[in-house]
Design a protein around this motif. Structure first.
Motif, mmCIF file in Angstrom:
data_model
loop_
_atom_site.group_PDB
_atom_site.id
_atom_site.type_symbol
_atom_site.label_atom_id
_atom_site.label_comp_id
_atom_site.label_asym_id
_atom_site.label_seq_id
_atom_site.Cartn_x
_atom_site.Cartn_y
_atom_site.Cartn_z
ATOM 1 N N GLY A 36 0.801 -1.221 0.000
ATOM 2 C CA GLY A 36 0.000 0.000 0.000
ATOM 3 C C GLY A 36 0.831 1.266 0.000
ATOM 4 O O GLY A 36 0.300 2.351 -0.247
ATOM 5 N N ASP A 37 2.128 1.184 0.273
ATOM 6 C CA ASP A 37 2.990 2.366 0.285
ATOM 7 C C ASP A 37 3.325 2.793 -1.143
ATOM 8 O O ASP A 37 3.435 1.961 -2.049
ATOM 9 C CB ASP A 37 4.303 2.088 1.029
ATOM 10 N N LEU A 38 3.512 4.080 -1.328
ATOM 11 C CA LEU A 38 3.969 4.633 -2.598
ATOM 12 C C LEU A 38 5.486 4.758 -2.519
ATOM 13 O O LEU A 38 6.015 5.475 -1.672
ATOM 14 C CB LEU A 38 3.333 6.010 -2.850
ATOM 15 N N ILE A 39 6.175 4.006 -3.387
ATOM 16 C CA ILE A 39 7.640 3.997 -3.346
ATOM 17 C C ILE A 39 8.218 4.352 -4.711
ATOM 18 O O ILE A 39 7.550 4.233 -5.734
ATOM 19 C CB ILE A 39 8.201 2.633 -2.886
ATOM 20 N N GLU A 40 9.486 4.757 -4.671
ATOM 21 C CA GLU A 40 10.260 4.949 -5.889
ATOM 22 C C GLU A 40 11.551 4.161 -5.722
ATOM 23 O O GLU A 40 12.297 4.358 -4.760
ATOM 24 C CB GLU A 40 10.577 6.425 -6.109
ATOM 25 N N ALA A 41 11.793 3.227 -6.642
ATOM 26 C CA ALA A 41 12.993 2.386 -6.582
ATOM 27 C C ALA A 41 13.310 1.893 -7.980
ATOM 28 O O ALA A 41 12.399 1.595 -8.760
ATOM 29 C CB ALA A 41 12.770 1.204 -5.654
ATOM 30 N N ILE B 279 15.671 3.333 -2.005
ATOM 31 C CA ILE B 279 14.207 3.239 -1.995
ATOM 32 C C ILE B 279 13.678 4.525 -1.369
ATOM 33 O O ILE B 279 14.044 4.864 -0.247
ATOM 34 C CB ILE B 279 13.724 2.026 -1.182
ATOM 35 N N SER B 280 12.822 5.236 -2.104
ATOM 36 C CA SER B 280 12.148 6.413 -1.552
ATOM 37 C C SER B 280 10.717 6.003 -1.228
ATOM 38 O O SER B 280 9.970 5.607 -2.115
ATOM 39 C CB SER B 280 12.135 7.557 -2.566
ATOM 40 N N ASN B 281 10.355 6.087 0.045
ATOM 41 C CA ASN B 281 9.002 5.741 0.479
ATOM 42 C C ASN B 281 8.262 7.047 0.758
ATOM 43 O O ASN B 281 8.568 7.756 1.710
ATOM 44 C CB ASN B 281 9.057 4.860 1.731
ATOM 45 N N TYR B 282 7.279 7.351 -0.084
ATOM 46 C CA TYR B 282 6.562 8.619 0.023
ATOM 47 C C TYR B 282 5.446 8.604 1.061
ATOM 48 O O TYR B 282 4.907 9.652 1.383
ATOM 49 C CB TYR B 282 5.973 9.006 -1.342
ATOM 50 N N THR B 283 5.092 7.453 1.584
ATOM 51 C CA THR B 283 3.957 7.388 2.510
ATOM 52 C C THR B 283 4.346 7.013 3.926
ATOM 53 O O THR B 283 3.482 6.726 4.741
ATOM 54 C CB THR B 283 2.908 6.385 1.989
ATOM 55 N N THR B 284 5.598 7.044 4.248
ATOM 56 C CA THR B 284 6.033 6.664 5.595
ATOM 57 C C THR B 284 5.437 7.579 6.656
ATOM 58 O O THR B 284 4.930 7.122 7.669
ATOM 59 C CB THR B 284 7.568 6.688 5.699
ATOM 60 N N HIS B 285 5.470 8.883 6.417
ATOM 61 C CA HIS B 285 5.019 9.833 7.426
ATOM 62 C C HIS B 285 3.599 10.333 7.186
ATOM 63 O O HIS B 285 3.073 11.093 7.990
ATOM 64 C CB HIS B 285 5.985 11.020 7.503
ATOM 65 N N GLY B 286 2.979 9.946 6.090
ATOM 66 C CA GLY B 286 1.587 10.314 5.859
ATOM 67 C C GLY B 286 1.382 11.612 5.121
ATOM 68 O O GLY B 286 0.369 11.813 4.479
ATOM 69 N N ASN B 287 2.317 12.526 5.177
ATOM 70 C CA ASN B 287 2.187 13.819 4.502
ATOM 71 C C ASN B 287 3.302 13.967 3.483
ATOM 72 O O ASN B 287 4.436 13.566 3.731
ATOM 73 C CB ASN B 287 2.281 14.984 5.498
ATOM 74 N N LEU B 288 2.972 14.563 2.363
ATOM 75 C CA LEU B 288 3.977 14.838 1.345
ATOM 76 C C LEU B 288 4.134 16.337 1.190
ATOM 77 O O LEU B 288 3.163 17.094 1.265
ATOM 78 C CB LEU B 288 3.547 14.259 -0.011
ATOM 79 N N ARG B 289 5.345 16.750 0.987
ATOM 80 C CA ARG B 289 5.591 18.163 0.701
ATOM 81 C C ARG B 289 5.762 18.284 -0.804
ATOM 82 O O ARG B 289 6.547 17.572 -1.414
ATOM 83 C CB ARG B 289 6.852 18.626 1.411
ATOM 84 N N VAL B 290 5.025 19.197 -1.379
ATOM 85 C CA VAL B 290 5.109 19.411 -2.816
ATOM 86 C C VAL B 290 5.524 20.853 -3.044
ATOM 87 O O VAL B 290 4.894 21.790 -2.546
ATOM 88 C CB VAL B 290 3.748 19.132 -3.502
ATOM 89 N N ASP B 291 6.615 21.034 -3.751
ATOM 90 C CA ASP B 291 7.077 22.373 -4.098
ATOM 91 C C ASP B 291 6.597 22.693 -5.508
ATOM 92 O O ASP B 291 6.831 21.921 -6.443
ATOM 93 C CB ASP B 291 8.612 22.455 -4.063
ATOM 94 N N VAL B 292 5.930 23.823 -5.640
ATOM 95 C CA VAL B 292 5.437 24.252 -6.948
ATOM 96 C C VAL B 292 6.060 25.600 -7.265
ATOM 97 O O VAL B 292 5.937 26.555 -6.484
ATOM 98 C CB VAL B 292 3.885 24.356 -6.945
ATOM 99 N N LYS B 293 6.721 25.665 -8.378
ATOM 100 C CA LYS B 293 7.312 26.922 -8.808
ATOM 101 C C LYS B 293 6.307 27.643 -9.693
ATOM 102 O O LYS B 293 5.769 27.067 -10.637
ATOM 103 C CB LYS B 293 8.601 26.673 -9.572
#
Length: 195
Positions: free
Chosen positions: A133-138, A175-189
């Protein structure tokens, strides 16, 4: 002539009966001991593998890892038990152990890549860098983990592709796990233009 043949047959039967009696006296204790070793050893293996499974359950290990480790332990202990039984009977086990080691070495060499994936899978199931169920990048792939197995991990990408990642390279890579902490930070320029 017939009496001589009958006497020879009787003597041979008596000899065979005496030989069978001597063998029974010699080998019966060994056979009974081997049966007792097998029964007690099987009971101990069953109790030990059950205790290992309960311990892994108590520590919340992955179910596939629990099953695998329990069956691996049971298999290894059963091989050792059979070697002990064969030795009790009187069989020479050094050649049998050498053959077993040679077969194990051959299988290990043939499954070199699979063994790396297996070791990586066990390490990931133990250390849990992500869960289903986690969103990962690997390995240049990004997606939601659908299944985490012993040999590979299956993810579903945002464009609905199923990707199977081998656990060997996955466990040694980043491995980047995007859902470990529940919140994602998104930077928008944003560009602004003043007119």
């Amino acid at each position: 002539m017939i009496l001589l043949q009958l006497e020879n047959a009787t003597n041979q039967a008596s000899y065979l009966l005496a030989k069978a009696k001597d063998m029974a006296i010699e080998y019966a204790p060994k056979l009974i001991g081997a049966i007792l070793i097998y029964l007690v050893g099987s009971w101990i293996i069953k109790k030990l593998s059950g205790a290992i499974e309960r311990m892994l359950t108590r520590h919340n290990y992955d179910p596939s890892l629990k099953t695998f480790l329990s069956s691996l332990l049971r298999g290894l202990l059963t091989v050792l038990l059979l070697l002990a039984v064969f030795q009790k009977i009187g069989m020479e086990i050094t050649s049998f152990a050498a053959i077993l080691a040679g077969v194990g070495l051959g299988i290990g060499a043939a499954l070199n890549g699979s063994m790396g994936n297996f070791a990586g899978g066990v390490m990931m199931l133990l250390f849990k860098p992500f869960k289903v169920g986690d969103l990962i990048e690997a390995q240049t792939q990004i997606g939601t983990v659908l299944e985490q197995g012993i040999f590979n991990t299956i993810i579903l990408t945002p464009d609905n592709k199923t990707v199977i990642l081998p656990n060997g390279p996955l466990s040694t890579g980043t491995i980047s796990n995007y859902t470990t902490h529940g919140n994602l930070r998104v930077d928008v320029k944003m560009l602004s233009r003043w007119i």
